[in-house]
Design a protein around this motif. Structure first.
Motif, PDB file in Angstrom:
ATOM      1  N   THR A   9      -2.979 -52.102  -2.322  1.00 45.47           N
ATOM      2  CA  THR A   9      -2.087 -50.948  -2.296  1.00 45.47           C
ATOM      3  C   THR A   9      -1.904 -50.481  -0.855  1.00 45.47           C
ATOM      4  N   PRO A  36       0.751 -45.119  -4.370  1.00 45.69           N
ATOM      5  CA  PRO A  36       0.983 -46.069  -3.281  1.00 45.69           C
ATOM      6  C   PRO A  36       1.871 -47.238  -3.725  1.00 45.69           C
ATOM      7  N   SER A  38       2.176 -50.932  -4.561  1.00 45.88           N
ATOM      8  CA  SER A  38       1.224 -51.939  -5.031  1.00 45.88           C
ATOM      9  C   SER A  38       1.806 -53.330  -4.811  1.00 45.88           C
TER      10      SER A  38
END
Length: 76
Positions: A9, A36, A38
């Motif tokens: 991430t 975040p 990924s």
């Protein structure tokens, strides 16, 4: 990242809209606009390699280790 398959991430600290794209076939974006971001990386069977992930105008280098050397059996 390791030579094995990997999931990672990248945290984002922006209030602006953005999108993430992979710059190599062995990198896949799982979540292109979340926080975040990924991503996954395929297992590496060769030498070390470098690919990129572009998030908005920022380029992130993804460096993957080489595959481990395979030892041959000793022959006498």
């Amino acid at each position: 990242v390791p030579a094995s398959a990997y999931r990672g991430t990248l945290p984002i600290t922006s209030n602006c809209a953005y999108s993430a794209t992979a710059g190599a076939s062995w990198i896949q974006i799982v979540s292109a606009s979340g926080n975040p971001v990924s991503y996954t990386v395929d297992r590496n069977t060769g030498g070390a390699r470098v690919g990129t992930i572009t998030i908005g105008t920022t380029i992130v280098n993804i460096v993957q280790d080489a595959a481990p050397a395979v030892s041959s059996p000793l022959r006498f």
